[in-house]
Design a protein around this motif. Structure first.
Motif, short mmCIF file in Angstrom:
data_model
loop_
_atom_site.label_atom_id
_atom_site.label_comp_id
_atom_site.label_asym_id
_atom_site.label_seq_id
_atom_site.Cartn_x
_atom_site.Cartn_y
_atom_site.Cartn_z
N PRO A 329 -41.58 11.39 22.69
CA PRO A 329 -40.72 12.10 21.73
C PRO A 329 -40.53 13.58 22.06
CG PRO A 329 -42.23 10.65 20.57
CD PRO A 329 -42.63 10.62 22.00
N ARG A 330 -41.59 14.25 22.50
CA ARG A 330 -41.46 15.68 22.80
C ARG A 330 -40.49 15.93 23.95
NH1 ARG A 330 -44.64 16.41 27.28
NH2 ARG A 330 -46.37 14.94 27.58
N GLU A 331 -40.29 14.94 24.83
CA GLU A 331 -39.36 15.09 25.94
C GLU A 331 -37.91 14.88 25.51
OE1 GLU A 331 -41.44 13.58 29.90
OE2 GLU A 331 -41.54 12.05 28.32
N ALA A 332 -37.71 14.32 24.33
CA ALA A 332 -36.35 14.04 23.85
C ALA A 332 -35.84 15.09 22.89
CB ALA A 332 -36.31 12.68 23.16
N ARG A 333 -36.62 16.14 22.65
CA ARG A 333 -36.21 17.15 21.69
C ARG A 333 -34.93 17.85 22.13
NH1 ARG A 333 -42.05 19.93 20.44
NH2 ARG A 333 -42.49 18.83 18.50
N ALA A 334 -34.23 18.40 21.13
CA ALA A 334 -32.95 19.07 21.39
C ALA A 334 -33.09 20.26 22.32
CB ALA A 334 -32.32 19.52 20.07
N ASP A 335 -34.28 20.87 22.38
CA ASP A 335 -34.44 22.05 23.23
C ASP A 335 -34.88 21.68 24.64
OD1 ASP A 335 -36.94 21.14 22.52
OD2 ASP A 335 -37.84 23.15 22.50
N THR A 336 -35.08 20.38 24.93
CA THR A 336 -35.50 19.96 26.26
C THR A 336 -34.27 19.70 27.11
OG1 THR A 336 -37.43 18.87 25.30
CG2 THR A 336 -36.85 18.27 27.55
N PRO A 337 -34.09 20.42 28.23
CA PRO A 337 -32.89 20.21 29.04
C PRO A 337 -32.89 18.83 29.66
CG PRO A 337 -34.46 21.61 30.19
CD PRO A 337 -35.00 21.41 28.82
N PRO A 338 -31.72 18.18 29.74
CA PRO A 338 -31.66 16.86 30.34
C PRO A 338 -32.02 16.89 31.80
CG PRO A 338 -29.46 17.69 29.87
CD PRO A 338 -30.43 18.67 29.30
N ARG A 339 -32.58 15.78 32.29
CA ARG A 339 -32.93 15.67 33.69
C ARG A 339 -32.20 14.51 34.30
NH1 ARG A 339 -39.21 15.18 33.49
NH2 ARG A 339 -39.12 15.51 31.28
#
Length: 358
Positions: A329-339
């Motif tokens: 979940p922490r990797e899907a947050r709105a502030d996490t840039p897509p990879r």
């Protein structure tokens, strides 16, 4: 004939030309793919344009000149478009689904060209004058030939009450010229594309409502899937589940007691989704994913999202989220840039899609 008194027969003197007037902006938002001036950059620009919906890989040599085109209209609660595309591979992975938070249905009418669609559960071929339904909350890989299509993007909530099991339509192919209702939906979509520039904002609620009703006429729930309860009860169960997602007491017992069903009957209703418990978990995970990826999602703690989506504890939630989407979940947050990094964050099309409340 002499001029009448008080009338000047000569034309007025021409004054200096004023600034050219910009054409009036259309009342309805319209977005077009703009080919770059450098033909060698066309392929990359096309992939970036489609990035809000699909990860794109062009097959063979990249296109150097049109026909490559896409025009879309934001019609309130639906988005309609027409596209001319090259040979390409389109993919929606679980990671992409998790990062975007989209829960919409895409109906594509192939007007020329064909494609091969792999949802993981079914592999189908779509030919010209056929269409396909895609549930954007589920993975899919499409190998497409050069061709053209008309498309309808509509939030799940607008069609779930009309068509029943939206999830089971994922990858369904249909011949729209052979079915009056589907032919009517295609004609309606074509009419919207033709009238898009002339529509007014007050038209849009009716336009969206008509689209959802036509989808219901085209894709009625399978009678076998509804038995032995009637359609109204089946829809009511799904509405009840959606309204109670945040409740820790939502489960098989709560549903069977409320609707007077046996456990076996309830399981048959949700057999395509692996049973009602699996369906509830999936709906909760989609809710959590939207909470994480919407504006402001970065400020929510994972535990807060877990409880808001009806999970009893953060550990269970994180484990289920990882199984469903392939990331924490922490990797899907709105502030996490897509990879890998992509243009979708600033995309006009992505902004439109997010504005359609799923």
């Amino acid at each position: 004939m002499p001029p009448r008194p008080g009338c000047d027969p000569s034309p007025p003197a021409a004054g200096p030309p004023g600034p050219a007037r910009e054409p009036a902006a259309p009342a309805i938002p319209r977005h077009r793919f703009a080919p770059p001036s450098d033909p060698a950059a066309l392929g990359r620009a096309w992939c970036e344009h489609l990035a809000p919906i699909f990860q794109v890989r062009l097959d063979g040599a990249p296109p150097r000149t049109p026909p490559v085109a896409m025009t879309t209209y934001h019609l309130g609660e639906i988005i309609v478009g027409e596209v001319a595309s090259p040979a390409q591979r389109l993919e929606r992975s679980t990671r992409m689904i998790a990062r975007q938070g989209l829960d919409h249905v895409l109906v594509s009418f192939h007007e020329s060209g064909g494609s091969r669609v792999d949802t993981g559960r079914r592999r189908v071929a779509v030919e010209g004058r056929q269409g396909v339904v895609l549930d954007l909350s589920q993975p899919v890989v499409i190998d497409a030939d050069p061709g053209s299509a008309a498309t309808l993007l509509i939030p799940r909530r607008l069609v779930s009450d009309e068509v029943g099991l939206v999830e089971t339509l994922h990858g369904q192919v249909f011949a729209y010229d052979a079915d009056p209702a589907k032919q009517l939906l295609h004609a309606y979509l074509r009419g919207l594309l033709a009238c898009g520039p002339r529509l007014e904002p007050h038209h849009l609620p009716g336009v969206s409502h008509a689209a959802s009703k036509l989808c219901g006429a085209c894709f009625p729930a399978d009678a076998g899937a509804r038995a032995p309860v009637d359609g109204a009860t089946h829809v009511a169960i799904r509405r009840f589940i959606q309204s109670e997602l945040t409740s820790l007491t939502l489960g098989t017992e709560a549903i069977t007691q409320r609707f007077g069903l046996s456990r076996a009957t309830l399981y048959r209703l949700f057999e395509e989704e692996g049973g009602v418990i699996n369906y509830i978990r999936d709906r909760r995970l989609m809710l959590a994913m939207r909470l994480l990826t919407e504006a402001g999602g970065a400020r929510r703690r994972v535990a807060q999202v877990a409880y808001a989506a009806g999970f009893a504890d953060e550990k269970t939630f994180s484990r289920a989220f990882k199984r469903r989407f392939g990331l924490l979940p922490r990797e899907a947050r709105a502030d996490t840039p897509p990879r890998p990094p992509g243009p979708e964050k600033a995309s006009v099309l992505m902004g439109w899609i997010r504005s359609l409340a799923a």
